[in-house]
Design an enzyme around this catalytic site. Structure first.
Site, PDB file in Angstrom:
ATOM      1  N   HIS A 306      -3.269   4.963   8.070  1.00 17.35           N
ATOM      2  CA  HIS A 306      -3.584   6.315   8.529  1.00 17.35           C
ATOM      3  C   HIS A 306      -2.287   7.085   8.683  1.00 17.35           C
ATOM      4  O   HIS A 306      -1.280   6.507   9.103  1.00 17.35           O
ATOM      5  CB  HIS A 306      -4.330   6.272   9.869  1.00 17.35           C
ATOM      6  CG  HIS A 306      -5.047   7.533  10.160  1.00 17.35           C
ATOM      7  ND1 HIS A 306      -4.429   8.602  10.746  1.00 17.35           N
ATOM      8  CD2 HIS A 306      -6.310   7.909   9.882  1.00 17.35           C
ATOM      9  CE1 HIS A 306      -5.310   9.592  10.839  1.00 17.35           C
ATOM     10  NE2 HIS A 306      -6.447   9.193  10.315  1.00 17.35           N
ATOM     11  N   ASP A 363     -13.118   4.578   8.531  1.00 15.79           N
ATOM     12  CA  ASP A 363     -13.963   4.448   7.342  1.00 15.79           C
ATOM     13  C   ASP A 363     -14.208   3.008   6.933  1.00 15.79           C
ATOM     14  O   ASP A 363     -15.108   2.725   6.142  1.00 15.79           O
ATOM     15  CB  ASP A 363     -13.337   5.209   6.172  1.00 15.79           C
ATOM     16  CG  ASP A 363     -13.442   6.690   6.411  1.00 15.79           C
ATOM     17  OD1 ASP A 363     -14.477   7.111   6.944  1.00 15.79           O
ATOM     18  OD2 ASP A 363     -12.495   7.414   6.092  1.00 15.79           O
TER      19      ASP A 363
HETATM   20  N1  CMC Z   1      -2.940  -0.151   1.034  1.00 11.25           N
HETATM   21  C1  CMC Z   1      -1.726  -0.584   0.649  1.00 11.25           C
HETATM   22  N2  CMC Z   1      -0.566  -0.005   1.025  1.00 11.25           N
HETATM   23  C2  CMC Z   1      -0.645   1.087   1.793  1.00 11.25           C
HETATM   24  C3  CMC Z   1      -1.870   1.608   2.236  1.00 11.25           C
HETATM   25  C4  CMC Z   1      -3.057   0.950   1.827  1.00 11.25           C
HETATM   26  N3  CMC Z   1      -4.262   1.402   2.203  1.00 11.25           N
HETATM   27  N4  CMC Z   1      -1.664   2.720   2.995  1.00 11.25           N
HETATM   28  C5  CMC Z   1      -0.338   2.887   3.033  1.00 11.25           C
HETATM   29  N5  CMC Z   1       0.289   1.899   2.311  1.00 11.25           N
HETATM   30  C6  CMC Z   1       1.746   1.692   2.172  1.00 11.25           C
HETATM   31  C7  CMC Z   1       2.338   2.665   1.158  1.00 11.25           C
HETATM   32  O1  CMC Z   1       2.322   2.141  -0.136  1.00 11.25           O
HETATM   33  C8  CMC Z   1       3.728   2.830   1.717  1.00 11.25           C
HETATM   34  O2  CMC Z   1       4.474   1.695   1.383  1.00 11.25           O
HETATM   35  P1  CMC Z   1       6.068   1.804   1.094  1.00 11.25           P
HETATM   36  O3  CMC Z   1       6.669   2.236   2.386  1.00 11.25           O
HETATM   37  O4  CMC Z   1       6.468   0.423   0.677  1.00 11.25           O
HETATM   38  O5  CMC Z   1       6.222   2.810  -0.019  1.00 11.25           O
HETATM   39  C9  CMC Z   1       3.510   2.798   3.242  1.00 11.25           C
HETATM   40  O6  CMC Z   1       2.343   1.995   3.438  1.00 11.25           O
HETATM   41  C10 CMC Z   1       3.308   4.175   3.877  1.00 11.25           C
HETATM   42  O7  CMC Z   1       2.220   4.802   3.204  1.00 11.25           O
HETATM   43  P2  CMC Z   1       2.104   6.360   2.913  1.00 11.25           P
HETATM   44  O8  CMC Z   1       1.202   6.582   1.740  1.00 11.25           O
HETATM   45  O9  CMC Z   1       3.472   6.961   2.869  1.00 11.25           O
HETATM   46  O10 CMC Z   1       1.416   6.838   4.242  1.00 11.25           O
HETATM   47  P3  CMC Z   1       0.671   8.207   4.429  1.00 11.25           P
HETATM   48  O11 CMC Z   1       0.738   8.514   5.874  1.00 11.25           O
HETATM   49  O12 CMC Z   1       1.186   9.222   3.477  1.00 11.25           O
HETATM   50  O13 CMC Z   1      -0.841   7.863   3.973  1.00 11.25           O
HETATM   51  C11 CMC Z   1      -3.114   7.284   3.969  1.00 11.25           C
HETATM   52  C12 CMC Z   1      -1.899   7.653   4.830  1.00 11.25           C
HETATM   53  C13 CMC Z   1      -4.356   7.264   4.867  1.00 11.25           C
HETATM   54  C14 CMC Z   1      -3.329   8.342   2.883  1.00 11.25           C
HETATM   55  C15 CMC Z   1      -2.870   5.882   3.327  1.00 11.25           C
HETATM   56  O14 CMC Z   1      -2.701   4.904   4.344  1.00 11.25           O
HETATM   57  C16 CMC Z   1      -4.000   5.471   2.385  1.00 11.25           C
HETATM   58  O15 CMC Z   1      -3.972   5.831   1.209  1.00 11.25           O
HETATM   59  N6  CMC Z   1      -5.023   4.697   2.910  1.00 11.25           N
HETATM   60  C17 CMC Z   1      -6.165   4.341   2.095  1.00 11.25           C
HETATM   61  C18 CMC Z   1      -7.156   5.510   2.075  1.00 11.25           C
HETATM   62  C19 CMC Z   1      -7.919   5.665   3.369  1.00 11.25           C
HETATM   63  O16 CMC Z   1      -8.445   4.703   3.927  1.00 11.25           O
HETATM   64  N7  CMC Z   1      -8.016   6.925   3.843  1.00 11.25           N
HETATM   65  C20 CMC Z   1      -8.811   7.259   5.031  1.00 11.25           C
HETATM   66  C21 CMC Z   1      -8.006   7.763   6.187  1.00 11.25           C
HETATM   67  S1  CMC Z   1      -8.989   7.777   7.687  1.00 11.25           S
HETATM   68  C22 CMC Z   1     -10.119   9.024   7.436  1.00 11.25           C
HETATM   69  C23 CMC Z   1      -9.516  10.340   7.677  1.00 11.25           C
HETATM   70  O17 CMC Z   1      -9.295  10.689   8.871  1.00 11.25           O
HETATM   71  O18 CMC Z   1      -9.260  11.048   6.687  1.00 11.25           O
END
Ligand code: CMC
Length: 421
Positions: A306, A363
């Site tokens: 998240h 989710d």
């Molecule tokens: N699986 C694998 N690796 C992950 C995941 C995941 N679900 N989420 C984050 N990472 C890794 C990412 O690759 C990165 O690694 P590194 O530092 O080595 O490059 C690190 O963790 C930080 O991730 P980020 O993408 O920079 O984090 P963010 O804050 O931009 O993204 C997120 C948050 C929710 C988009 C992401 O965690 C994600 O894609 N999760 C899966 C989709 C999901 O479940 N979304 C629903 C969110 S809850 C409902 C809502 O309120 O919208």
């Protein structure tokens, strides 16, 4: 702590005020940064940018806290109904008995939709994605309702809110019936908000619908947990669209589009699709954990991680318990739940997920409940949208009452310098 921060640029230094929230969050007020220094900030994804002052929702991602108007999400989910939470978010306080019954009556009286909109529903192909239909129908509502609301008029704001709160569950039920190839059900003014939703979605023709308290309780909890989440992608969209003085329905229709994406509200659909895939692939959760960790592989563990929660998502705890209750009480044995639990346990013990503070989000378990209730996978994000409506209304109203300027970020241009043809 000082109430100012100094920024040094060569020989120059500039002081900027700090702005402090009621929970002691501190931000640097850089409203004058460009006019005083010629500089702008660079913050892709707005990870460090506060876009507004807000009284609605407080979230501490490190401690796993979520509160609406000061009340913890646990207290609300376990003690009040979705309609009371909607009232709290939109009007600032929980309603007393009289206020609740007034709002409830007003919603019931507005629970019908012009027949012309039904024609629009019918014109969608049967395979259309439910979120696309919902988004279009919400935009179409503008034709029958004021496109712009005078927020300073309590009466006008009240009417626009009632109309949307009344009509949105009808649209959701229409989309559900359409996806299932079934005729629509009329609203029943004798039922509570959530019972009426369940009746409109699930009643078979000629059936004397008896609402099941387990289903109503689960739906109500899901709606409460999704009702607001401060400045996420869809809510920021609603605020930024509204900042151009676009109407409430138009702004919310844009928010629905933002919610659709799999990194946001669309994750609930993506989670179940992922769990199904793992099941079909022999239930090998380890293989998928490895894929999620592999930087060469685009696969992510959906329902994990998240932007703000770097500790357990408090909504996930509540929903996991509810998912267990629903499956046990409805006597459903869903192997996908076992895969979800196994995946969660393995990820929570894996250094990759531990180091990055990746926990299951709301989710991860909401989709298992929707599935148990017989809601098709593509409808899951529609259910999320229904819950988020009061949050979007509250945030849109706050943005307008605070007279926020039009949202218009800047950029750092990296293209060609001037060149000749
Ligand atoms: N699986 C694998 N690796 C992950 C995941 C995941 N679900 N989420 C984050 N990472 C890794 C990412 O690759 C990165 O690694 P590194 O530092 O080595 O490059 C690190 O963790 C930080 O991730 P980020 O993408 O920079 O984090 P963010 O804050 O931009 O993204 C997120 C948050 C929710 C988009 C992401 O965690 C994600 O894609 N999760 C899966 C989709 C999901 O479940 N979304 C629903 C969110 S809850 C409902 C809502 O309120 O919208």
């Amino acid at each position: 702590m000082n109430d100012k921060i100094k920024i040094s640029l060569g020989n120059e230094s500039h002081e900027f005020p700090l702005v402090k929230g009621t929970e002691n969050e501190v931000g640097i007020d850089i409203k004058d940064l460009r006019s005083r220094t010629g500089l702008i900030t660079f913050d892709p994804g707005y990870k460090n940018t506060g876009s507004c002052l807000s009284d609605i929702t407080y979230l501490d991602g490190e401690k796993g806290i979520l509160r609406y108007r000061g009340y913890s999400i646990d207290d609300l989910a376990n003690n009040v109904t979705f309609l009371e939470v909607a009232y709290l978010l939109i009007w600032g306080e929980l309603p007393n008995e009289k206020e609740l019954s007034n709002v409830s009556n007003e919603i019931q009286e507005s629970s019908s939709i012009d027949k012309d909109l039904e024609c629009i529903l019918k014109s969608f192909p049967s395979k259309a994605h439910p979120m696309g239909i919902l988004c279009s129908l919400t935009s179409a509502l503008i034709a029958f309702n004021p496109s712009s609301v005078d927020v300073s008029s309590k009466e006008k704001m009240f009417r626009a809110t009632i109309e949307l709160m009344a009509k949105f569950p009808i649209l959701v039920s229409w989309v559900h019936r359409k996806v299932n190839g079934l005729p629509i059900n009329k609203s029943n003014s004798k039922l509570s908000y959530t019972e009426n939703l369940a009746q409109m979605m699930f009643k078979s023709s000629g059936d004397n619908y008896q609402s099941n308290p387990i289903i109503i309780n689960a739906l109500d909890k899901l709606l409460i947990l999704h009702a607001d989440h401060e400045q996420n992608c869809s809510t920021s969209t609603v605020r930024i669209v509204g900042s151009s003085r676009a109407g409430m329905y138009a702004s919310i229709s844009a928010g629905i589009s933002a919610l659709w994406g799999p990194l946001h509200g669309g994750a609930n659909q993506a989670v179940i699709e992922m769990l199904e895939k793992i099941k079909a692939d022999g239930g090998n959760t380890k293989k998928y954990l490895e894929k999620a960790k592999d930087k060469e592989d685009a696969f992510r563990l959906m329902g994990f991680g998240h932007r703000v929660y770097k500790n357990f998502d408090p909504r996930a705890k509540i929903i996991k318990k509810t998912a267990d209750e629903v499956l046990t009480k409805l006597g459903i044995n869903d192997p996908v739940l076992d895969i979800a639990k196994g995946l969660e346990e393995e990820a929570l013990n894996d250094p990759y997920f531990i180091e990055r503070k990746l926990y299951p989000n709301v989710d991860f378990y909401s989709c298992i409940i929707y599935r148990a209730l017989g809601i098709p996978t593509e409808m899951f994000t529609v259910m999320f949208a229904l819950g988020r409506v009061p949050g979007w209304i509250a945030q849109w109203k706050e943005m307008r009452l605070n007279k926020e300027p039009i949202g218009r970020p800047r950029q750092i241009y990296k293209g060609y310098n001037s060149r000749s043809l």
